[in-house]
Scaffold this motif. Structure first.
Motif, PDB file in Angstrom:
ATOM      1  N   GLY A 202       0.783  -1.232   0.000  1.00 32.33           N
ATOM      2  CA  GLY A 202       0.000   0.000   0.000  1.00 32.33           C
ATOM      3  C   GLY A 202       0.812   1.277   0.000  1.00 32.33           C
ATOM      4  N   LEU A 203       2.107   1.181   0.253  1.00 30.24           N
ATOM      5  CA  LEU A 203       2.967   2.378   0.302  1.00 30.24           C
ATOM      6  C   LEU A 203       3.092   3.007  -1.102  1.00 30.24           C
ATOM      7  CD1 LEU A 203       6.136   2.926   2.245  1.00 30.24           C
ATOM      8  CD2 LEU A 203       6.461   2.759  -0.217  1.00 30.24           C
ATOM      9  N   ALA A 204       3.026   4.327  -1.155  1.00 28.91           N
ATOM     10  CA  ALA A 204       3.170   5.040  -2.431  1.00 28.91           C
ATOM     11  C   ALA A 204       4.651   5.268  -2.708  1.00 28.91           C
ATOM     12  CB  ALA A 204       2.435   6.370  -2.383  1.00 28.91           C
ATOM     13  N   LEU A 205       5.180   4.536  -3.703  1.00 31.05           N
ATOM     14  CA  LEU A 205       6.615   4.539  -3.992  1.00 31.05           C
ATOM     15  C   LEU A 205       6.899   5.170  -5.342  1.00 31.05           C
ATOM     16  CD1 LEU A 205       9.508   3.301  -3.184  1.00 31.05           C
ATOM     17  CD2 LEU A 205       8.962   1.582  -4.908  1.00 31.05           C
ATOM     18  N   LEU A 206       7.931   5.986  -5.408  1.00 33.47           N
ATOM     19  CA  LEU A 206       8.457   6.449  -6.690  1.00 33.47           C
ATOM     20  C   LEU A 206       9.779   5.747  -6.966  1.00 33.47           C
ATOM     21  CD1 LEU A 206       8.447   8.357  -9.164  1.00 33.47           C
ATOM     22  CD2 LEU A 206       9.831   9.935  -7.797  1.00 33.47           C
ATOM     23  N   ASP A 207       9.891   5.133  -8.148  1.00 37.08           N
ATOM     24  CA  ASP A 207      11.162   4.568  -8.632  1.00 37.08           C
ATOM     25  C   ASP A 207      11.693   5.531  -9.692  1.00 37.08           C
ATOM     26  OD1 ASP A 207      13.303   2.955  -9.328  1.00 37.08           O
ATOM     27  OD2 ASP A 207      12.090   1.663 -10.652  1.00 37.08           O
ATOM     28  N   ALA A 208      12.686   6.324  -9.312  1.00 32.47           N
ATOM     29  CA  ALA A 208      13.229   7.350 -10.211  1.00 32.47           C
ATOM     30  C   ALA A 208      14.370   6.767 -11.034  1.00 32.47           C
ATOM     31  CB  ALA A 208      13.720   8.541  -9.401  1.00 32.47           C
ATOM     32  N   GLY A 209      14.331   6.949 -12.368  1.00 29.11           N
ATOM     33  CA  GLY A 209      15.317   6.339 -13.258  1.00 29.11           C
ATOM     34  C   GLY A 209      15.085   4.835 -13.309  1.00 29.11           C
ATOM     35  N   THR A 210      13.868   4.463 -13.620  1.00 28.54           N
ATOM     36  CA  THR A 210      13.436   3.058 -13.507  1.00 28.54           C
ATOM     37  C   THR A 210      14.103   2.136 -14.519  1.00 28.54           C
ATOM     38  OG1 THR A 210      11.469   1.656 -13.240  1.00 28.54           O
ATOM     39  CG2 THR A 210      11.414   3.259 -15.038  1.00 28.54           C
ATOM     40  N   GLY A 211      14.649   2.685 -15.609  1.00 26.45           N
ATOM     41  CA  GLY A 211      15.255   1.817 -16.630  1.00 26.45           C
ATOM     42  C   GLY A 211      14.212   0.869 -17.187  1.00 26.45           C
TER      43      GLY A 211
ATOM     44  N   GLY B  28       3.502  -5.304  -3.097  1.00 23.07           N
ATOM     45  CA  GLY B  28       2.226  -4.670  -2.752  1.00 23.07           C
ATOM     46  C   GLY B  28       2.249  -3.157  -2.730  1.00 23.07           C
ATOM     47  N   ALA B  29       3.356  -2.525  -3.149  1.00 22.46           N
ATOM     48  CA  ALA B  29       3.405  -1.060  -3.165  1.00 22.46           C
ATOM     49  C   ALA B  29       2.600  -0.512  -4.340  1.00 22.46           C
ATOM     50  CB  ALA B  29       4.859  -0.589  -3.263  1.00 22.46           C
ATOM     51  N   ALA B  30       2.168   0.749  -4.216  1.00 18.54           N
ATOM     52  CA  ALA B  30       1.537   1.472  -5.323  1.00 18.54           C
ATOM     53  C   ALA B  30       2.662   2.258  -5.999  1.00 18.54           C
ATOM     54  CB  ALA B  30       0.464   2.408  -4.799  1.00 18.54           C
ATOM     55  N   VAL B  31       3.056   1.813  -7.200  1.00 15.75           N
ATOM     56  CA  VAL B  31       4.319   2.283  -7.771  1.00 15.75           C
ATOM     57  C   VAL B  31       4.115   3.270  -8.917  1.00 15.75           C
ATOM     58  CG1 VAL B  31       6.457   1.574  -8.921  1.00 15.75           C
ATOM     59  CG2 VAL B  31       5.471   0.140  -7.115  1.00 15.75           C
ATOM     60  N   THR B  32       4.827   4.396  -8.800  1.00 11.76           N
ATOM     61  CA  THR B  32       5.018   5.321  -9.914  1.00 11.76           C
ATOM     62  C   THR B  32       6.481   5.207 -10.300  1.00 11.76           C
ATOM     63  OG1 THR B  32       3.353   6.811  -9.015  1.00 11.76           O
ATOM     64  CG2 THR B  32       4.869   7.733 -10.637  1.00 11.76           C
ATOM     65  N   ALA B  33       6.753   5.224 -11.596  1.00 12.27           N
ATOM     66  CA  ALA B  33       8.146   5.109 -12.059  1.00 12.27           C
ATOM     67  C   ALA B  33       8.380   6.157 -13.129  1.00 12.27           C
ATOM     68  CB  ALA B  33       8.412   3.713 -12.618  1.00 12.27           C
TER      69      ALA B  33
ATOM     70  N   PHE C 223       5.110  11.351  -2.356  1.00  8.90           N
ATOM     71  CA  PHE C 223       5.315   9.903  -2.166  1.00  8.90           C
ATOM     72  C   PHE C 223       5.719   9.578  -0.725  1.00  8.90           C
ATOM     73  CE2 PHE C 223       6.144  10.912  -6.586  1.00  8.90           C
ATOM     74  CZ  PHE C 223       5.301  10.012  -7.218  1.00  8.90           C
ATOM     75  N   ASP C 224       5.379   8.338  -0.322  1.00 13.18           N
ATOM     76  CA  ASP C 224       5.801   7.842   0.996  1.00 13.18           C
ATOM     77  C   ASP C 224       7.280   7.484   0.992  1.00 13.18           C
ATOM     78  OD1 ASP C 224       3.171   7.888   2.075  1.00 13.18           O
ATOM     79  OD2 ASP C 224       2.737   5.974   1.085  1.00 13.18           O
ATOM     80  N   ALA C 225       7.770   7.019  -0.150  1.00 19.50           N
ATOM     81  CA  ALA C 225       9.182   6.628  -0.258  1.00 19.50           C
ATOM     82  C   ALA C 225       9.621   6.788  -1.705  1.00 19.50           C
ATOM     83  CB  ALA C 225       9.376   5.177   0.188  1.00 19.50           C
TER      84      ALA C 225
END
Ligand SMILES: C[S@@+](CC[C@H](N)C(=O)[O-])C[C@H]1O[C@@H](n2cnc3c(N)ncnc32)[C@H](O)[C@@H]1O
Length: 261
Positions: A39-48, A60-65, A100-102
């Motif tokens: 459920g944590l809102a995560l950003l993956d920056a430079g996701t490749g 289970g995270a809610a992911v933006t990349a 984002f949470d993380a």
């Protein structure tokens, strides 16, 4: 300033077939350092090609990349359809403060011309109390990275110039990357070295330099066929000590640093 992200142009598939397997090793410890939970809102920056985003989705995270390179965005969006994948560039991420949470960046801060500005932007989009975690390659170079330097030395070719001006550089050590995060205002910063051996084979590991990636690939860009052939011969000679039958086993290491916003 030159467009440092341009070196990735059109290289998503070659990256996915080569360096992505190397970078994948730190995905799990990076997400642990970022405190990723369902459920944590995560950003993956430079996701490749989306390795870290995929693992975060599995947890289970809610992911933006985001990635600065359109071919990476297209490949990550296709590979990780559950993630919201967008074009976005550090240090100007297209998100509001505290969105984002993380936030994580796996081997991205070492590919930007202004690492402090990039980390400050990672911190900006993290909510107060949220976590930021990054990985970078250490210096001195571990054997895996040193192999490319040794090939260049044997060819008497200078490495491509650093994308980071001296005035903006930071020591590629646990303390150096921890200080980078602390200067961005992050608290309770910790850092450590992760060591492992990357298992590959001669042909797979040549995909990177053959496609202009890594220290050897960047230095060979635009060189003639004769130089490329010599590079391949030096590669086979200098990689020989790391061959175990057909397996190429290359010791390497990464720096992992994290902190609280
Ligand atoms: C070594 S790859 C790592 C990819 C991915 N994080 C992984 O672990 O597989 C570096 C990535 O950073 C992206 N990149 C480079 N400069 C960037 C910037 N300024 N903003 C966002 N992404 C960037 C590149 O396009 C590339 O996809």
């Amino acid at each position: 300033m030159a467009d440092a992200a341009a070196k990735w142009t059109g290289r998503a598939v070659a990256f996915a077939d080569s360096y992505a397997h190397l970078c994948a090793h730190t995905a799990a410890p990076l997400l642990e350092a970022a405190g990723v939970t369902p459920g944590l809102a995560l950003l993956d920056a430079g996701t490749g090609s989306g390795t870290v985003a995929a693992l975060a989705i599995a947890r289970g995270a809610a992911v933006t990349a985001v990635d600065a390179e359109p071919s990476m965005v297209a490949l990550a969006a296709a590979s990780v359809p559950e993630a919201d994948v967008r074009l976005g560039r550090l240090p100007d991420l297209p998100f509001a403060d505290a969105a984002f949470d993380a936030v994580v960046a796996n081997f991205v801060v070492n590919h930007v011309p202004d690492p402090a500005a990039a980390v400050a932007d990672l911190a900006r989009v993290t909510r107060p109390g949220g976590r930021v975690a990054v990985t970078v390659w250490p210096r001195p170079a571990p054997p895996l990275q040193q192999l490319w330097n040794d090939i260049l030395a044997a060819l008497e070719i200078a490495p491509a110039p650093s994308i980071v001006p001296d005035s903006l550089n930071f020591p590629r050590t646990p303390d150096g990357v921890a200080a980078l995060l602390s200067k961005a205002g992050l608290r309770n910063v910790s850092s450590r070295t992760i060591e492992w051996s990357h298992h590959t084979d001669l042909e797979s590991w040549w995909i990177g330099p053959a496609n202009g990636m890594g220290a050897l690939g960047e230095a060979l860009a635009g060189r003639d066929e004769r130089t490329r052939t010599r590079a391949r011969h030096e590669y086979e000679r200098l990689a020989a000590p790391f061959l175990h039958n057909d397996d190429l086993i290359l010791p390497t290491a990464a720096l992992l640093a994290s902190g609280d916003r």
